[in-house]
Design a protein around this motif. Structure first.
Motif, PDB file in Angstrom:
ATOM      1  N   THR A  19       0.834  -1.213   0.000  1.00  0.00           N
ATOM      2  CA  THR A  19       0.000   0.000   0.000  1.00  0.00           C
ATOM      3  C   THR A  19       0.862   1.253   0.000  1.00  0.00           C
ATOM      4  N   ASN A  20       1.847   1.282   0.891  1.00  0.00           N
ATOM      5  CA  ASN A  20       2.750   2.430   0.987  1.00  0.00           C
ATOM      6  C   ASN A  20       3.493   2.653  -0.318  1.00  0.00           C
ATOM      7  N   LEU A  21       3.969   1.561  -0.912  1.00  0.00           N
ATOM      8  CA  LEU A  21       4.716   1.662  -2.171  1.00  0.00           C
ATOM      9  C   LEU A  21       3.837   2.285  -3.255  1.00  0.00           C
ATOM     10  N   ASN A  22       2.613   1.812  -3.351  1.00  0.00           N
ATOM     11  CA  ASN A  22       1.706   2.350  -4.353  1.00  0.00           C
ATOM     12  C   ASN A  22       1.466   3.839  -4.153  1.00  0.00           C
ATOM     13  N   ASN A  23       1.300   4.227  -2.895  1.00  0.00           N
ATOM     14  CA  ASN A  23       1.102   5.648  -2.611  1.00  0.00           C
ATOM     15  C   ASN A  23       2.326   6.482  -2.975  1.00  0.00           C
ATOM     16  N   LEU A  24       3.502   5.890  -2.818  1.00  0.00           N
ATOM     17  CA  LEU A  24       4.741   6.633  -3.071  1.00  0.00           C
ATOM     18  C   LEU A  24       5.076   6.741  -4.557  1.00  0.00           C
ATOM     19  N   VAL A  25       4.615   5.772  -5.369  1.00  0.00           N
ATOM     20  CA  VAL A  25       4.946   5.824  -6.800  1.00  0.00           C
ATOM     21  C   VAL A  25       3.865   6.500  -7.619  1.00  0.00           C
ATOM     22  N   LYS A  26       2.695   6.626  -7.034  1.00  0.00           N
ATOM     23  CA  LYS A  26       1.549   7.168  -7.764  1.00  0.00           C
ATOM     24  C   LYS A  26       1.877   8.532  -8.356  1.00  0.00           C
ATOM     25  N   ASP A  27       1.580   8.705  -9.656  1.00  0.00           N
ATOM     26  CA  ASP A  27       1.805   9.984 -10.336  1.00  0.00           C
ATOM     27  C   ASP A  27       3.256  10.442 -10.280  1.00  0.00           C
ATOM     28  N   THR A  28       4.163   9.479 -10.252  1.00  0.00           N
ATOM     29  CA  THR A  28       5.601   9.793 -10.366  1.00  0.00           C
ATOM     30  C   THR A  28       6.177   8.890 -11.437  1.00  0.00           C
ATOM     31  N   PRO A  29       7.384   9.198 -11.942  1.00  0.00           N
ATOM     32  CA  PRO A  29       8.006   8.329 -12.954  1.00  0.00           C
ATOM     33  C   PRO A  29       8.211   6.903 -12.457  1.00  0.00           C
ATOM     34  N   ASN A  30       8.295   6.724 -11.147  1.00  0.00           N
ATOM     35  CA  ASN A  30       8.516   5.388 -10.599  1.00  0.00           C
ATOM     36  C   ASN A  30       7.339   4.448 -10.861  1.00  0.00           C
ATOM     37  N   GLN A  31       6.194   5.063 -11.170  1.00  0.00           N
ATOM     38  CA  GLN A  31       4.986   4.290 -11.435  1.00  0.00           C
ATOM     39  C   GLN A  31       5.189   3.271 -12.546  1.00  0.00           C
ATOM     40  N   ASP A  32       6.059   3.604 -13.509  1.00  0.00           N
ATOM     41  CA  ASP A  32       6.263   2.742 -14.672  1.00  0.00           C
ATOM     42  C   ASP A  32       7.447   1.802 -14.531  1.00  0.00           C
ATOM     43  N   LYS A  33       8.103   1.875 -13.383  1.00  0.00           N
ATOM     44  CA  LYS A  33       9.265   1.001 -13.196  1.00  0.00           C
ATOM     45  C   LYS A  33       8.842  -0.329 -12.590  1.00  0.00           C
ATOM     46  N   SER A  34       9.657  -1.344 -12.822  1.00  0.00           N
ATOM     47  CA  SER A  34       9.418  -2.621 -12.150  1.00  0.00           C
ATOM     48  C   SER A  34       9.885  -2.485 -10.697  1.00  0.00           C
ATOM     49  N   LEU A  35       9.473  -3.445  -9.887  1.00  0.00           N
ATOM     50  CA  LEU A  35       9.860  -3.407  -8.479  1.00  0.00           C
ATOM     51  C   LEU A  35      11.377  -3.422  -8.327  1.00  0.00           C
ATOM     52  N   GLU A  36      12.019  -4.318  -9.073  1.00  0.00           N
ATOM     53  CA  GLU A  36      13.490  -4.431  -8.984  1.00  0.00           C
ATOM     54  C   GLU A  36      14.166  -3.134  -9.412  1.00  0.00           C
ATOM     55  N   GLU A  37      13.653  -2.496 -10.451  1.00  0.00           N
ATOM     56  CA  GLU A  37      14.209  -1.215 -10.920  1.00  0.00           C
ATOM     57  C   GLU A  37      14.125  -0.166  -9.825  1.00  0.00           C
ATOM     58  N   ILE A  38      12.982  -0.092  -9.171  1.00  0.00           N
ATOM     59  CA  ILE A  38      12.799   0.885  -8.097  1.00  0.00           C
ATOM     60  C   ILE A  38      13.809   0.621  -6.984  1.00  0.00           C
ATOM     61  N   ILE A  39      13.936  -0.658  -6.604  1.00  0.00           N
ATOM     62  CA  ILE A  39      14.853  -1.002  -5.516  1.00  0.00           C
ATOM     63  C   ILE A  39      16.277  -0.617  -5.883  1.00  0.00           C
ATOM     64  N   ARG A  40      16.650  -0.858  -7.133  1.00  0.00           N
ATOM     65  CA  ARG A  40      18.044  -0.624  -7.544  1.00  0.00           C
ATOM     66  C   ARG A  40      18.348   0.851  -7.767  1.00  0.00           C
ATOM     67  N   THR A  41      17.318   1.678  -7.973  1.00  0.00           N
ATOM     68  CA  THR A  41      17.577   3.088  -8.285  1.00  0.00           C
ATOM     69  C   THR A  41      17.191   4.060  -7.178  1.00  0.00           C
ATOM     70  N   ALA A  42      16.352   3.638  -6.249  1.00  0.00           N
ATOM     71  CA  ALA A  42      15.878   4.566  -5.217  1.00  0.00           C
ATOM     72  C   ALA A  42      16.987   4.900  -4.225  1.00  0.00           C
ATOM     73  N   SER A  43      17.033   6.169  -3.822  1.00  0.00           N
ATOM     74  CA  SER A  43      17.975   6.552  -2.751  1.00  0.00           C
ATOM     75  C   SER A  43      17.387   6.100  -1.418  1.00  0.00           C
ATOM     76  N   PRO A  44      18.225   6.046  -0.376  1.00  0.00           N
ATOM     77  CA  PRO A  44      17.728   5.642   0.945  1.00  0.00           C
ATOM     78  C   PRO A  44      16.527   6.500   1.352  1.00  0.00           C
ATOM     79  N   GLY A  45      15.494   5.847   1.871  1.00  0.00           N
ATOM     80  CA  GLY A  45      14.296   6.578   2.272  1.00  0.00           C
ATOM     81  C   GLY A  45      13.076   5.697   2.131  1.00  0.00           C
ATOM     82  N   PRO A  46      11.896   6.286   2.341  1.00  0.00           N
ATOM     83  CA  PRO A  46      10.660   5.494   2.353  1.00  0.00           C
ATOM     84  C   PRO A  46      10.394   4.725   1.054  1.00  0.00           C
TER      85      PRO A  46
END
Lengths: 223, 246
Positions: free
Chosen positions: A55-82
């Motif tokens: 749920t939190n992940l969905n709220n955090l990617v909603k209406d952002t470029p991360n919305q179109d990334k795969s889970l692994e892509e997000i994990i590998r590119t996100a800086s430390p944080g929520p």
């Protein structure tokens, strides 16, 4: 029986790229791991913790470029944080459920067994080292069995909080054990060592073997 | 120290029990056994920390924190930090006696983890008090300082809870005093890292390791944080502020 995800397609299933992440089904019934891990634990661990990360992940990617990334892509590119924390925990927990199975546990066979004995000397030595690492990790985290593509050995690593071996390209995860208190507190209270005993009774060697073969297959295709 | 004087010091240690410097202000952090100079003579040469008693019964903080949680938290978790701290300090002292620097360094994380756990929990037990005995709000100097910083006690609590609720993994939320500026600060710490490592004096700590609330609140950490203010011992927090203020 249960769905065995291949390592390459192992990700949260999405109907189409612009839709949200979905909590994957547990590979077994909520009471299937009892008495080692109770239905109550799974109700909270899967039904509340894992679900909340999704749920939190969905709220955090909603209406952002991360919305179109795969889970692994997000994990590998996100800086430390929520964003990283929630994405990694979504992935870690799915890997964890697959690392356990009813009517499993005991000792491995086949290629994974050979690798463990080759690199640790004996299964017993490996088991002790894994338990030591998992029990000894201070505060929240995860213990992993990985294939290290640099040393070509199977190794035990631990990560802290939401940390995942996915962020280190040399590590190919084979199994994981969640050592956050919520993983064992209902069933074992503070006795993490007893929880590790339960983990050994549930460890899904077929999943580990599958993951190992997936890495070999990847390497074979590359060469 | 020269080699000769060190050798004398070693010999002296072997024949006389260690006497630790006695803190001038009685504090819950003083190793229990050593706070009395007469008792110190009976202890071993290894510094030994002890589990402090709770200032109330295990059931006293109900319904906010259950007796089950208090018992486990005190008798298992805090006790383990104390035992592991003592074990690590023994190993450290043994390494130090042999001038085994690597051996000393190897014990440092265990001392930090377990020592931090002991420090934090010793403060925590005194920061709480049974519901019937708690004053509903801070007063005096503490109230003034909170209002100066956050406008109101309610605003302070909601800010504190937001930050503490957001801690990833295991940690603590703290109200601390910045001695340099003389101002209060909310500061979260990971794992068992003591607030002192952030340069602040601890006044009030709320444990958000899952063991602090899981049996009762499960994953609903915000509910635990909402409820705990019913049993915060504002008097103790004020005492700590007074002691720490110049």
């Amino acid at each position: 029986s249960f769905i065995r995800p291949s390592l390459i397609t192992f990700s949260i299933f999405r109907i189409c790229r612009s839709m949200s992440f979905v909590l994957p089904d547990l590979p077994y019934a909520k009471d299937a791991l009892a008495p080692h891990i109770s239905e109550e634990t799974l109700n909270f661990h899967y039904g509340a913790h894992h679900r909340t990360y999704v749920t939190n992940l969905n709220n955090l990617v909603k209406d952002t470029p991360n919305q179109d990334k795969s889970l692994e892509e997000i994990i590998r590119t996100a800086s430390p944080g929520p964003l990283f924390n929630n994405a990694a925990q979504v992935w870690n927990h799915t890997f964890y459920w697959n690392s356990l199975a009813p009517n499993a546990g005991g000792e491995p066979q086949g290629a994974i067994r050979d690798k463990i004995i080759e690199n640790f000397g004996s299964f017993e030595t490996f088991k002790q080292e894994f338990s030591k690492k998992a029990t000894g990790h201070f505060a929240s985290g995860w213990a992993w069995l990985v294939l290290n593509s640099e040393t070509k050995k199977v190794e035990i690593v631990d990560t802290h909080d939401a940390g995942t071996v996915l962020t280190d390209p040399k590590y190919h995860p084979l199994l994981t054990c969640d050592v956050w208190e919520h993983a064992y507190y209902i069933d074992y209270r503070n006795a993490r060592a007893k929880y590790l005993d339960a983990w050994w009774s549930l460890v899904n060697w077929k999943f580990a073997e599958h993951n190992l073969h997936a890495v070999y297959e990847l390497k074979r295709r590359k060469s | 120290m020269s080699f000769v004087s060190k050798a004398f010091a070693r010999a002296a240690r072997a024949f006389t029990p260690a006497v630790r410097p006695i803190p001038s202000v009685a504090s819950p952090l003083a190793p229990g056994v050593f706070s009395d100079p007469m008792v110190a003579g009976f202890a071993t040469s290894m510094q030994s920390y002890t589990l402090p008693d709770l200032p109330y019964d295990y059931a006293a903080l109900e319904p906010v924190i259950s007796a089950d949680i208090m018992k486990l938290h005190h008798q298992k978790h805090h006790a383990a930090y104390v035992n592991n701290l003592n074990a690590a300090l023994e190993k450290y002292a043994a390494a130090e006696a042999k001038r085994d620097l690597q051996g000393m360094i190897q014990q440092q994380s265990a001392i930090k983890f377990n020592g931090g756990g002991h420090v934090n929990h010793s403060i925590f037990w005194t920061n709480l008090t049974p519901k019937g005995q708690a004053s509903s709000a801070p007063s005096g100097k503490l109230a003034k300082a909170i209002e100066t910083e956050w406008g109101s006690v309610d605003k302070f609590i909601s800010t504190f809870n937001t930050q503490t609720g957001a801690i990833q993994g295991s940690g603590w939320g703290w109200l601390g005093l910045n001695k340099e500026s003389g101002r209060l600060q909310i500061h979260t710490m990971a794992n068992q890292d003591p607030l002192s490592t952030a340069g602040l004096v601890p006044l009030l700590g709320i444990d958000v390791w899952e063991h602090a609330y899981y049996l009762q609140y499960k994953n609903a950490r915000p509910d635990y944080l909402k409820a705990i203010w019913q049993i915060v011992n504002w008097k103790n927090v004020e005492e700590r502020l007074t002691q720490a203020s110049p």
